[in-house]
Design an enzyme around this catalytic site. Structure first.
Site: not given
Length: 493
Positions: A236, A328
């Protein structure tokens, strides 16, 4: 006002304080099978295992710990109702990644559900699928959702589909150094390598010039391979000095998704969070609303269920960019619990059983922010050696406590042996108060009370030789300079 929603028929209690709940709950979503959980295994270690065990005990659920050969004497083994060795003969980390052995222990001991904690197997779709194949509930999203969100390239594509802005980056994991070179020719430097199948700062490297490219590619690949069993990376454009804002989400099996506001995780070292704040300080209200809406819309697009976090970067111009979804429970879930009064682990367990969010009293219009909370991660690291992990036996341990302080730990006691094999986190210190200034004052006071001898935890003169001085390096530590518009860390943890 203290109010409760009670689910009858032996299903336990989910507490949502300071929420005005309707006396009658109606829900017209499709029916789903309700499967009560009577026994939970935590496929993890340390403080997160203990955190889940405590929630299970509060709900009348029996608990099962697993441990490696190196963790025979660890506290999480003693906190569970049952404990079993896994990964015999394997290296310390590999033991907690041994899916067949974990599933075997679960089946042999009539475990109904497995909570993955964070790290290790928590974002592995093959583990979630192995649980499903064995008839054991996975306390988290579906295997397909874990796969989509765990693949950061696919998650990025889904974010674009949901209309969420993203940072310029590769569409697919890169396969070689040449792919990274092509990306830099288009977007220039700086860039950042990220592990495609994991997070937590591992497999992450910033590259500012061409001469650093090859070395950082190799290091990022090796780190990702070691930590997650897969060295795939994506690239990125690197945004300079952004704020790191993440939104806590919670979904159920009926398509309901809510947010529990946001956390500011901008204070980091080596891409590892060290201080987290909820809610984010001095965040533009319109930007806050957009972050919440984007997080919920993305979660609904993928049919997200259970707890998760949507992470964003906010640049100096107030523009936000999606970076990833952590499918999570997060290390910093604690600060969200403190400001919303929602027990996220309780919610995870009940959603996994098949309860809807409205049944649990968790409606978006009932979730309110109450005050502010800060979490500091106290780690056994030696600042004189570049914050390298320190090991040994804790000779003295005295913690900071008192009103508004919560401590989540596993090895923070006199006589505990700090292992070189696992994460250096010693204790999470959470301070809460009516506003940021109050929470910061409580945090500073609590950290100043700590005394640790035997392992390095700070940079004060008293601790330079492993002595028993305070964690903070200053006589009267202040967590933040409240006179400034931006947060500034004034201590070393």
């Amino acid at each position: 006002m203290l109010r409760y929603t009670v689910v009858r028929g032996g299903l336990g209690l989910l507490t949502v304080r300071r929420a005005c709940l309707s006396p009658r709950l109606t829900h017209s979503a499709p029916k789903t099978e309700y499967r009560p959980i009577k026994k939970v295994m935590v496929a993890n270690r340390g403080e997160i295992a203990i955190r889940v065990f405590r929630a299970c005990t509060e709900l009348g659920i029996r608990t099962v710990a697993v441990y490696s050969e190196q963790d025979t004497g660890q506290m999480h083994r003693q906190k569970a109702d049952e404990a079993y060795l896994i990964g015999k003969g394997l290296p310390p980390v590999a033991a907690y990644l041994d899916i067949p052995d974990i599933i075997k222990v679960a089946k042999n001991n009539n475990v109904d559900a497995i909570h993955p904690g964070y790290g290790f197997l928590s974002e592995r779709a093959d583990f979630a699928q192995a649980c499903a194949d064995a008839g054991v509930m996975f306390i988290g999203p579906s295997p397909e959702t874990v796969r989509k969100m765990g693949d950061k390239v696919e998650a990025r594509s889904l974010a674009i589909s949901a209309g969420v802005p993203v940072v310029p980056g590769t569409e697919y994991p890169i396969t070689c150094l040449q792919d990274a070179q092509v990306f830099t020719q288009t977007y220039g430097f700086p860039i950042i390598f990220k592990a495609a199948y994991g997070g937590g700062g591992r497999g992450m490297r910033v590259v500012r010039e061409y001469e650093e490219l090859e070395e950082n590619y190799q290091r990022a690949y090796s780190e990702a391979l070691t930590a997650f069993g897969n060295g795939s990376l994506f690239v990125e454009k690197f945004i300079e000095k952004p704020r790191h804002i993440e939104v806590q989400i919670l979904g159920d099996k009926y398509g309901n998704v809510i947010h529990l506001y946001e956390r500011d995780c901008s204070i980091q070292r080596r891409h590892q969070k060290v201080v987290e704040i909820a809610p984010a300080f001095q965040l533009d209200p319109h930007l806050r609303d957009r972050l919440h809406a984007d997080a919920v819309n993305l979660a609904k697009l993928v049919g997200y269920e259970n707890a998760g976090t949507v992470e964003f970067l906010v640049d100096r111009h107030g523009k936000h960019y999606f970076i990833e979804v952590n499918s999570r429970l997060q290390v910093e879930h604690t600060v969200t619990e403190e400001i919303t009064d929602v027990d996220l682990v309780h919610a995870q367990l009940r959603v996994c059983e098949g309860r809807s969010l409205p049944e649990l009293g968790l409606r978006q219009d009932k979730i309110r922010v109450n005050g502010c909370a800060i979490q500091c991660r106290v780690t056994t690291e030696d600042p004189s050696r570049g914050f390298q992990p320190d090991t040994g036996r804790i000779e003295v341990f005295r913690s900071g406590e008192g009103m508004g302080i919560r401590l989540d730990s596993a090895s923070a006691f006199q006589g505990a042996v700090i292992s070189p094999h696992y994460d250096s986190l010693l204790v999470k210190v959470i301070a809460s108060g009516k506003d940021l200034q109050t929470a910061a004052s409580k945090m500073s006071r609590a950290l100043a009370e700590f005394r640790v001898r035997g392992v390095k935890v700070g940079n004060s003169d008293d601790l330079a030789d492993g002595g028993g001085g305070p964690i903070c390096s200053c006589q009267r530590p202040r967590m933040f300079d409240m006179r400034r518009d931006t947060l500034t860390s004034e201590m070393s943890i």
